[in-house]
Design a protein around this motif. Structure first.
Motif, PDB file in Angstrom:
ATOM      1  N   LEU A 130       0.817  -1.198  -0.012  1.00 36.12           N
ATOM      2  CA  LEU A 130       0.052   0.118   0.068  1.00 36.12           C
ATOM      3  C   LEU A 130       0.844   1.336   0.025  1.00 36.12           C
ATOM      4  O   LEU A 130       0.331   2.349  -0.249  1.00 36.12           O
ATOM      5  N   THR A 131       2.244   1.098   0.224  1.00 35.33           N
ATOM      6  CA  THR A 131       3.026   2.235   0.312  1.00 35.33           C
ATOM      7  C   THR A 131       4.030   2.425  -0.952  1.00 35.33           C
ATOM      8  O   THR A 131       4.270   3.555  -1.010  1.00 35.33           O
ATOM      9  N   ARG A 132       3.994   1.464  -1.780  1.00 38.24           N
ATOM     10  CA  ARG A 132       4.941   1.641  -3.004  1.00 38.24           C
ATOM     11  C   ARG A 132       4.123   2.214  -4.226  1.00 38.24           C
ATOM     12  O   ARG A 132       3.255   1.496  -4.763  1.00 38.24           O
ATOM     13  N   PRO A 133       4.538   3.540  -4.768  1.00 40.40           N
ATOM     14  CA  PRO A 133       3.882   3.844  -5.881  1.00 40.40           C
ATOM     15  C   PRO A 133       4.073   3.076  -7.138  1.00 40.40           C
ATOM     16  O   PRO A 133       4.997   2.480  -7.487  1.00 40.40           O
ATOM     17  N   VAL A 134       2.983   2.720  -7.919  1.00 38.96           N
ATOM     18  CA  VAL A 134       3.053   2.035  -9.301  1.00 38.96           C
ATOM     19  C   VAL A 134       3.111   2.984 -10.468  1.00 38.96           C
ATOM     20  O   VAL A 134       2.237   3.936 -10.758  1.00 38.96           O
ATOM     21  N   PRO A 135       4.113   2.929 -11.195  1.00 36.31           N
ATOM     22  CA  PRO A 135       4.627   3.775 -12.391  1.00 36.31           C
ATOM     23  C   PRO A 135       3.253   3.699 -13.515  1.00 36.31           C
ATOM     24  O   PRO A 135       2.793   2.639 -13.661  1.00 36.31           O
ATOM     25  N   PRO A 136       2.749   4.882 -13.671  1.00 37.60           N
ATOM     26  CA  PRO A 136       1.543   4.929 -14.796  1.00 37.60           C
ATOM     27  C   PRO A 136       1.731   4.013 -16.019  1.00 37.60           C
ATOM     28  O   PRO A 136       1.120   3.410 -16.397  1.00 37.60           O
ATOM     29  N   GLU A 137       3.190   4.199 -16.521  1.00 39.44           N
ATOM     30  CA  GLU A 137       3.329   3.533 -17.726  1.00 39.44           C
ATOM     31  C   GLU A 137       3.215   1.623 -17.476  1.00 39.44           C
ATOM     32  O   GLU A 137       2.929   1.259 -18.584  1.00 39.44           O
ATOM     33  N   LEU A 138       3.564   1.352 -16.387  1.00 37.53           N
ATOM     34  CA  LEU A 138       3.207   0.074 -16.230  1.00 37.53           C
ATOM     35  C   LEU A 138       2.023  -0.467 -16.215  1.00 37.53           C
ATOM     36  O   LEU A 138       1.632  -1.232 -16.687  1.00 37.53           O
ATOM     37  N   VAL A 139       1.023   0.276 -15.658  1.00 39.86           N
ATOM     38  CA  VAL A 139      -0.454  -0.094 -15.649  1.00 39.86           C
ATOM     39  C   VAL A 139      -0.793   0.123 -17.241  1.00 39.86           C
ATOM     40  O   VAL A 139      -1.471  -0.706 -17.742  1.00 39.86           O
ATOM     41  N   ARG A 140      -0.339   1.164 -17.947  1.00 35.86           N
ATOM     42  CA  ARG A 140      -0.683   1.411 -19.338  1.00 35.86           C
ATOM     43  C   ARG A 140      -0.239  -0.082 -20.121  1.00 35.86           C
ATOM     44  O   ARG A 140      -0.859  -0.419 -21.270  1.00 35.86           O
ATOM     45  N   GLU A 141       0.915  -0.361 -19.942  1.00 39.60           N
ATOM     46  CA  GLU A 141       1.467  -1.712 -20.568  1.00 39.60           C
ATOM     47  C   GLU A 141       0.628  -2.770 -20.506  1.00 39.60           C
ATOM     48  O   GLU A 141      -0.152  -3.355 -21.596  1.00 39.60           O
ATOM     49  N   CYS A 142       0.057  -2.952 -19.356  1.00 40.64           N
ATOM     50  CA  CYS A 142      -0.792  -4.047 -18.985  1.00 40.64           C
ATOM     51  C   CYS A 142      -2.058  -3.584 -19.692  1.00 40.64           C
ATOM     52  O   CYS A 142      -2.927  -4.908 -20.126  1.00 40.64           O
ATOM     53  N   LEU A 143      -2.549  -2.580 -19.691  1.00 40.27           N
ATOM     54  CA  LEU A 143      -4.036  -2.395 -20.403  1.00 40.27           C
ATOM     55  C   LEU A 143      -3.670  -2.515 -22.019  1.00 40.27           C
ATOM     56  O   LEU A 143      -4.687  -3.175 -22.712  1.00 40.27           O
ATOM     57  N   GLU A 144      -2.693  -2.244 -22.401  1.00 42.48           N
ATOM     58  CA  GLU A 144      -2.371  -2.734 -23.809  1.00 42.48           C
ATOM     59  C   GLU A 144      -2.337  -3.820 -23.900  1.00 42.48           C
ATOM     60  O   GLU A 144      -3.020  -4.359 -25.158  1.00 42.48           O
ATOM     61  N   ILE A 145      -1.829  -4.695 -23.248  1.00 37.99           N
ATOM     62  CA  ILE A 145      -1.917  -6.170 -23.544  1.00 37.99           C
ATOM     63  C   ILE A 145      -3.357  -6.680 -23.200  1.00 37.99           C
ATOM     64  O   ILE A 145      -3.913  -7.585 -24.207  1.00 37.99           O
ATOM     65  N   ALA A 146      -4.243  -6.173 -22.311  1.00 29.04           N
ATOM     66  CA  ALA A 146      -5.650  -6.324 -22.160  1.00 29.04           C
ATOM     67  C   ALA A 146      -6.391  -6.076 -23.374  1.00 29.04           C
ATOM     68  O   ALA A 146      -7.623  -6.897 -23.868  1.00 29.04           O
ATOM     69  N   LEU A 147      -6.005  -5.085 -24.217  1.00 33.85           N
ATOM     70  CA  LEU A 147      -6.825  -4.759 -25.418  1.00 33.85           C
ATOM     71  C   LEU A 147      -6.669  -5.758 -26.447  1.00 33.85           C
ATOM     72  O   LEU A 147      -7.069  -5.805 -27.558  1.00 33.85           O
ATOM     73  N   GLN A 148      -5.680  -6.814 -26.358  1.00 31.51           N
ATOM     74  CA  GLN A 148      -5.454  -7.928 -27.448  1.00 31.51           C
ATOM     75  C   GLN A 148      -6.674  -8.934 -27.180  1.00 31.51           C
ATOM     76  O   GLN A 148      -6.625  -9.738 -27.918  1.00 31.51           O
ATOM     77  N   ALA A 149      -7.473  -8.844 -26.087  1.00 34.91           N
ATOM     78  CA  ALA A 149      -8.314 -10.116 -25.843  1.00 34.91           C
ATOM     79  C   ALA A 149      -9.570 -10.274 -27.023  1.00 34.91           C
ATOM     80  O   ALA A 149      -9.834  -8.848 -27.492  1.00 34.91           O
ATOM     81  N   PRO A 150     -10.192 -11.052 -27.052  1.00 30.13           N
ATOM     82  CA  PRO A 150     -11.393 -11.134 -27.992  1.00 30.13           C
ATOM     83  C   PRO A 150     -12.548 -10.693 -27.289  1.00 30.13           C
ATOM     84  O   PRO A 150     -12.640 -10.136 -26.084  1.00 30.13           O
ATOM     85  N   THR A 151     -13.391 -10.143 -28.317  1.00 31.22           N
ATOM     86  CA  THR A 151     -14.443  -9.502 -27.972  1.00 31.22           C
ATOM     87  C   THR A 151     -15.578  -9.826 -28.872  1.00 31.22           C
ATOM     88  O   THR A 151     -15.391 -10.470 -30.075  1.00 31.22           O
ATOM     89  N   GLY A 152     -16.872  -9.974 -28.757  1.00 35.20           N
ATOM     90  CA  GLY A 152     -18.000 -10.388 -29.347  1.00 35.20           C
ATOM     91  C   GLY A 152     -18.127  -9.540 -30.698  1.00 35.20           C
ATOM     92  O   GLY A 152     -18.179  -8.315 -30.429  1.00 35.20           O
ATOM     93  N   GLY A 153     -18.246  -9.983 -31.704  1.00 36.48           N
ATOM     94  CA  GLY A 153     -18.301  -8.857 -33.249  1.00 36.48           C
ATOM     95  C   GLY A 153     -16.870  -8.251 -33.142  1.00 36.48           C
ATOM     96  O   GLY A 153     -17.027  -7.284 -34.111  1.00 36.48           O
ATOM     97  N   ASN A 154     -15.851  -8.484 -32.561  1.00 34.40           N
ATOM     98  CA  ASN A 154     -14.745  -7.471 -32.512  1.00 34.40           C
ATOM     99  C   ASN A 154     -15.298  -6.040 -32.292  1.00 34.40           C
ATOM    100  O   ASN A 154     -14.600  -4.990 -32.756  1.00 34.40           O
ATOM    101  N   ARG A 155     -16.239  -5.999 -31.298  1.00 32.69           N
ATOM    102  CA  ARG A 155     -16.858  -4.564 -30.997  1.00 32.69           C
ATOM    103  C   ARG A 155     -15.949  -3.670 -30.342  1.00 32.69           C
ATOM    104  O   ARG A 155     -15.832  -2.597 -30.215  1.00 32.69           O
ATOM    105  N   GLN A 156     -15.192  -4.410 -29.106  1.00 31.84           N
ATOM    106  CA  GLN A 156     -14.086  -3.541 -28.270  1.00 31.84           C
ATOM    107  C   GLN A 156     -14.977  -2.317 -27.582  1.00 31.84           C
ATOM    108  O   GLN A 156     -14.304  -1.461 -27.826  1.00 31.84           O
ATOM    109  N   GLU A 157     -15.903  -2.688 -27.117  1.00 33.75           N
ATOM    110  CA  GLU A 157     -16.423  -1.648 -26.506  1.00 33.75           C
ATOM    111  C   GLU A 157     -16.379  -1.388 -24.929  1.00 33.75           C
ATOM    112  O   GLU A 157     -16.975  -0.881 -24.041  1.00 33.75           O
TER     113      GLU A 157
END
Length: 212
Positions: free
Chosen positions: A21-48
């Motif tokens: 709870l005391t160590r900051p998390v670099p924003p760019e690290l969270v962005r990296e994880c979300l960039e990977i998350a956006l490669q997941a499949p979605t119905g009809g490739n809607r990506q909503e």
């Protein structure tokens, strides 16, 4: 940090008491994880999907207060992990540990450095009946986020109890009316060394070949 795929898949745990709870998390690290998350499949490739990354201390505290209130009501109802499998000493002990760690997170959610809320656009509202198609276009991406975080030395936990106050949190964060929240992922570095596979039911007890 390099983790082989099988190890990554079997050691990505819900991290609660071990969130730093005391160590900051670099924003760019969270962005990296979300960039990977956006490669997941979605119905009809809607990506909503939409992702709200909350780091503001005041907003985190308010969300944490809502989450804690929801957790306490859930715990007092007797429906939490502690109340399950009371007739099995081994599983009962594991459930007690899960419940203790969930209580800790309920008390400290607002202190976690990063709160990621996964949302999805629903247009005319939630569909009636089976909603697997809708949530199946968000939840795989959320799991991918958790795997990417684990590979980068971050801990996460899959939580949904904030949804008891979904409208209040939507107002707090300015979420549009046609966007629904699906999961809240507290994200932080973790304490200790690493994680190991959890005890699970034998495959033979849940596998059905051709028929039930």
């Amino acid at each position: 940090m390099t983790i082989e795929p099988d190890e990554l898949l079997t050691t990505t745990r819900s991290v609660r008491k071990r969130l730093d709870l005391t160590r900051p998390v670099p924003p760019e690290l969270v962005r990296e994880c979300l960039e990977i998350a956006l490669q997941a499949p979605t119905g009809g490739n809607r990506q909503e999907w939409h992702w709200i990354v909350v780091t503001d201390p005041g907003l985190r505290k308010t969300i944490g207060d809502y989450y804690g209130r929801s957790w306490r009501r859930y715990y007092e109802s007797g429906s939490s992990a502690r109340g399950l499998f009371q007739d099995d000493p081994v599983r009962s002990a594991a459930q007690a540990r899960v419940s203790d760690s969930a209580t800790y997170l309920g008390d400290h959610m607002g202190e976690v450095p990063v709160l990621v809320i996964g949302c999805i656009k629903v247009g005319g509202g939630l569909p009636p009946g089976n909603q697997a198609g809708l949530w199946g276009s968000l939840l795989p991406a959320a799991w991918s986020y958790m795997l990417a975080a684990r590979a980068r030395g971050l801990g996460t936990a899959w939580t949904t109890l904030h949804l008891a106050y979904e409208s209040e949190i939507a107002t707090l964060l300015g979420i549009p009316g046609d966007v629904r929240q699906g999961v809240l992922l507290p994200t932080a570095y973790y304490t200790g060394e690493t994680f190991k596979p959890a005890s699970r039911q034998p495959l033979e007890e849940v596998l059905h070949a051709d028929r039930w």
